[in-house]
Design a protein around this motif. Structure first.
Motif, PDB file in Angstrom:
ATOM      1  N   PRO A 140      36.098  43.338  34.762  1.00 46.77           N
ATOM      2  CA  PRO A 140      37.010  42.221  35.052  1.00 46.77           C
ATOM      3  C   PRO A 140      37.674  42.314  36.418  1.00 46.77           C
ATOM      4  O   PRO A 140      37.810  41.296  37.116  1.00 46.77           O
ATOM      5  CB  PRO A 140      38.028  42.300  33.907  1.00 46.77           C
ATOM      6  CG  PRO A 140      37.274  42.925  32.782  1.00 46.77           C
ATOM      7  CD  PRO A 140      36.347  43.910  33.417  1.00 46.77           C
ATOM      8  N   ALA A 141      38.087  43.513  36.821  1.00 46.31           N
ATOM      9  CA  ALA A 141      38.745  43.657  38.125  1.00 46.31           C
ATOM     10  C   ALA A 141      37.783  43.341  39.263  1.00 46.31           C
ATOM     11  O   ALA A 141      38.163  42.734  40.272  1.00 46.31           O
ATOM     12  CB  ALA A 141      39.309  45.065  38.271  1.00 46.31           C
ATOM     13  N   PHE A 142      36.533  43.756  39.112  1.00 51.18           N
ATOM     14  CA  PHE A 142      35.548  43.474  40.153  1.00 51.18           C
ATOM     15  C   PHE A 142      35.230  41.977  40.190  1.00 51.18           C
ATOM     16  O   PHE A 142      35.040  41.394  41.263  1.00 51.18           O
ATOM     17  CB  PHE A 142      34.267  44.274  39.915  1.00 51.18           C
ATOM     18  CG  PHE A 142      34.468  45.772  39.905  1.00 51.18           C
ATOM     19  CD1 PHE A 142      35.609  46.354  40.443  1.00 51.18           C
ATOM     20  CD2 PHE A 142      33.510  46.605  39.352  1.00 51.18           C
ATOM     21  CE1 PHE A 142      35.784  47.724  40.442  1.00 51.18           C
ATOM     22  CE2 PHE A 142      33.675  47.983  39.342  1.00 51.18           C
ATOM     23  CZ  PHE A 142      34.820  48.543  39.886  1.00 51.18           C
ATOM     24  N   TYR A 143      35.179  41.365  39.008  1.00 47.48           N
ATOM     25  CA  TYR A 143      34.918  39.925  38.942  1.00 47.48           C
ATOM     26  C   TYR A 143      36.055  39.140  39.593  1.00 47.48           C
ATOM     27  O   TYR A 143      35.818  38.163  40.320  1.00 47.48           O
ATOM     28  CB  TYR A 143      34.743  39.495  37.485  1.00 47.48           C
ATOM     29  CG  TYR A 143      34.473  38.028  37.311  1.00 47.48           C
ATOM     30  CD1 TYR A 143      33.223  37.494  37.612  1.00 47.48           C
ATOM     31  CD2 TYR A 143      35.470  37.167  36.857  1.00 47.48           C
ATOM     32  CE1 TYR A 143      32.964  36.138  37.458  1.00 47.48           C
ATOM     33  CE2 TYR A 143      35.223  35.803  36.697  1.00 47.48           C
ATOM     34  CZ  TYR A 143      33.974  35.302  37.004  1.00 47.48           C
ATOM     35  OH  TYR A 143      33.724  33.953  36.855  1.00 47.48           O
ATOM     36  N   ALA A 144      37.267  39.591  39.361  1.00 47.59           N
ATOM     37  CA  ALA A 144      38.416  38.926  39.985  1.00 47.59           C
ATOM     38  C   ALA A 144      38.325  39.013  41.505  1.00 47.59           C
ATOM     39  O   ALA A 144      38.636  38.049  42.223  1.00 47.59           O
ATOM     40  CB  ALA A 144      39.724  39.554  39.488  1.00 47.59           C
ATOM     41  N   ALA A 145      37.885  40.168  42.015  1.00 41.40           N
ATOM     42  CA  ALA A 145      37.724  40.324  43.464  1.00 41.40           C
ATOM     43  C   ALA A 145      36.611  39.425  43.987  1.00 41.40           C
ATOM     44  O   ALA A 145      36.700  38.887  45.103  1.00 41.40           O
ATOM     45  CB  ALA A 145      37.434  41.788  43.801  1.00 41.40           C
ATOM     46  N   LEU A 146      35.556  39.253  43.184  1.00 41.05           N
ATOM     47  CA  LEU A 146      34.473  38.358  43.575  1.00 41.05           C
ATOM     48  C   LEU A 146      34.977  36.915  43.695  1.00 41.05           C
ATOM     49  O   LEU A 146      34.738  36.252  44.718  1.00 41.05           O
ATOM     50  CB  LEU A 146      33.348  38.427  42.545  1.00 41.05           C
ATOM     51  CG  LEU A 146      32.256  37.365  42.661  1.00 41.05           C
ATOM     52  CD1 LEU A 146      31.451  37.553  43.943  1.00 41.05           C
ATOM     53  CD2 LEU A 146      31.336  37.390  41.439  1.00 41.05           C
ATOM     54  N   ILE A 147      35.665  36.447  42.674  1.00 42.86           N
ATOM     55  CA  ILE A 147      36.151  35.071  42.680  1.00 42.86           C
ATOM     56  C   ILE A 147      37.150  34.853  43.823  1.00 42.86           C
ATOM     57  O   ILE A 147      37.116  33.838  44.528  1.00 42.86           O
ATOM     58  CB  ILE A 147      36.793  34.728  41.321  1.00 42.86           C
ATOM     59  CG1 ILE A 147      35.741  34.768  40.211  1.00 42.86           C
ATOM     60  CG2 ILE A 147      37.466  33.366  41.360  1.00 42.86           C
ATOM     61  CD1 ILE A 147      34.585  33.821  40.421  1.00 42.86           C
ATOM     62  N   ALA A 148      38.040  35.833  44.021  1.00 44.42           N
ATOM     63  CA  ALA A 148      39.007  35.727  45.114  1.00 44.42           C
ATOM     64  C   ALA A 148      38.299  35.685  46.462  1.00 44.42           C
ATOM     65  O   ALA A 148      38.693  34.936  47.366  1.00 44.42           O
ATOM     66  CB  ALA A 148      39.992  36.892  45.058  1.00 44.42           C
ATOM     67  N   GLY A 149      37.249  36.482  46.617  1.00 38.66           N
ATOM     68  CA  GLY A 149      36.537  36.526  47.885  1.00 38.66           C
ATOM     69  C   GLY A 149      35.769  35.263  48.182  1.00 38.66           C
ATOM     70  O   GLY A 149      35.653  34.848  49.346  1.00 38.66           O
ATOM     71  N   LEU A 150      35.245  34.608  47.146  1.00 42.76           N
ATOM     72  CA  LEU A 150      34.512  33.357  47.364  1.00 42.76           C
ATOM     73  C   LEU A 150      35.458  32.217  47.734  1.00 42.76           C
ATOM     74  O   LEU A 150      35.079  31.299  48.461  1.00 42.76           O
ATOM     75  CB  LEU A 150      33.700  33.007  46.114  1.00 42.76           C
ATOM     76  CG  LEU A 150      32.512  33.943  45.839  1.00 42.76           C
ATOM     77  CD1 LEU A 150      31.893  33.629  44.483  1.00 42.76           C
ATOM     78  CD2 LEU A 150      31.462  33.838  46.936  1.00 42.76           C
TER      79      LEU A 150
END
Length: 401
Positions: free
Chosen positions: A272-282
């Protein structure tokens, strides 16, 4: 250790990281298998790769090849897997030549062969014959199907071994299985398990004083490699359909995406933390509503995948690589093999180097006190088997001496 050549070893690129004090205490790069003598019978695929690994770790490897024109072995100048060898020609169908090879094996610790079952026995070089002469010999056999079973005598390749173990069916898009490189059966399920068996047998020999036969089959090794997936299948957490699971390309946050330049990035934002970073980065490259989709609801996966595809198509691969560098989004560029050799992290670790004018992977794994030897390529060529027997008789080091 080979008196038949004066060729110096090629230089190994210096690692950028400072060696540990234990590594500095080592007088030279000898490798943990120093003194172990290996006789390899020439072939292709996982067996020579396994003996390359043993040579990298310090074993002295002699490869027996069939004579080429003029009686000398034919050495492929592009085959860096042959590094670290001494290669000698011998016609195993000639009684005198075969007996000289047996005498060499009498002085060896390990034998490696990758022929179909029964071939070595017909040559008088099978394990019963050679272990009777050298009871300490570890006899390594590498095949696709194994030494017994209804398919033992069949031919095959990596793709065939993958197909009957169920793993080819699991690899690729939903429409059809993909054809993977020969990394899985040949090298992962084959060579690595052969090396594991040889090393285990050498450890056991230190206790018992006895050698044994290592039967390494690629179907066995692939079966072992599939263990975690079969465990999940049995637990009901893995689907036997392709592209329906978390790590087979089914989950949109563990997949590969095309970019504006036609190149690709790999996305591995499982946690989940990595996914949150992905969404934030996009960020603003995501279409409205995509960020709010529940990634744990598989019904949203098609819409989420479409949103990620659209976002990654907005920039080039290298722009995304720079954008996500240093974040926990697990977004990395999909590099070509040529590009990979220049990646800063791989350069810093010295993952690739050049030996004999050829680029090749550096030895692995890394040991601090007895690091791998410096690879020698092209391989050395011996005059004849008799010269190697004399050299081994003159040497004092080694477990059999």
């Amino acid at each position: 250790m080979n008196p038949t050549t004066d060729a110096p070893p090629a230089a190994v690129p210096a690692a950028s990281a400072a060696p540990s004090p234990r590594a500095e205490a080592s007088a030279q790069r000898t490798g943990p298998l120093r003194g172990i003598r290996v006789v390899e019978f020439g072939g292709i695929g996982p067996a020579p790769f396994a003996t390359m690994l043993l040579a990298d770790l310090g074993a002295e490897v002699v490869r027996i090849d069939r004579p080429g024109p003029g009686g000398a072995p034919v050495v492929d100048p592009a085959d860096t897997v042959l590094r670290g060898r001494t290669i000698v020609a011998a016609d195993l169908k000639d009684a005198e030549a075969a007996e000289r090879v047996r005498r060499l094996v009498d002085r060896a610790d390990v034998l490696v062969e990758g022929f179909r079952p029964g071939v070595m026995e017909r040559l008088g070089l099978g394990p019963d014959d050679l272990l009777a002469r050298n009871p300490r010999l570890v006899y390594g056999r590498m095949t696709g199907w194994g030494q017994h079973g209804p398919w033992a005598d069949r031919v095959g390749h990596d793709l065939n071994y993958l197909s009957i173990t169920g793993m080819l069916h699991a690899i690729g898009p939903a429409e059809a299985p993909a054809v993977p490189l020969n990394l899985v059966a040949d090298y992962g399920g084959g060579a690595m398990f052969l090396v594991t068996g040889i090393l285990a047998a050498l450890v056991e020999r230190a206790v018992s004083g006895q050698g044994q036969v290592v039967d390494a089959a690629m179907v066995d090794g692939v079966g072992q490699l599939s263990h975690v997936f079969r465990a999940m299948l049995a637990a009901g957490t893995w689907s036997d359909r392709r592209a329906q699971n978390l790590i087979d390309g089914g989950a949109p946050y563990y997949s590969v995406y095309g970019c504006a330049d036609g190149a690709h990035v790999a996305v591995g934002a499982l946690e989940p933390a990595f996914y949150a970073a992905l969404i934030a980065g996009l960020g603003d490259d995501l279409e409205p509503g995509v960020a709010a989709l529940d990634r744990d609801d598989r019904a949203t996966w098609p819409a989420l995948r479409a949103g990620l595809e659209s976002a990654f198509a907005c920039r080039t691969r290298d722009e995304w690589a720079t954008h996500f560098d240093g974040t926990d989004a697990c977004v990395t560029p999909v590099l070509t093999m040529t590009e990979a050799e220049g990646h800063p992290h791989l350069v810093a670790r010295g993952v690739f180097g050049e030996w004999g004018g050829r680029s090749a992977p550096a030895p692995a794994p890394r040991l601090d006190r007895t690091p791998a030897v410096e690879p020698v390529f092209p391989p050395q060529v011996a005059a004849d088997v008799g010269a190697l027997i004399d050299a081994w008789d003159a040497a004092q080091e080694g477990p059999n001496r």
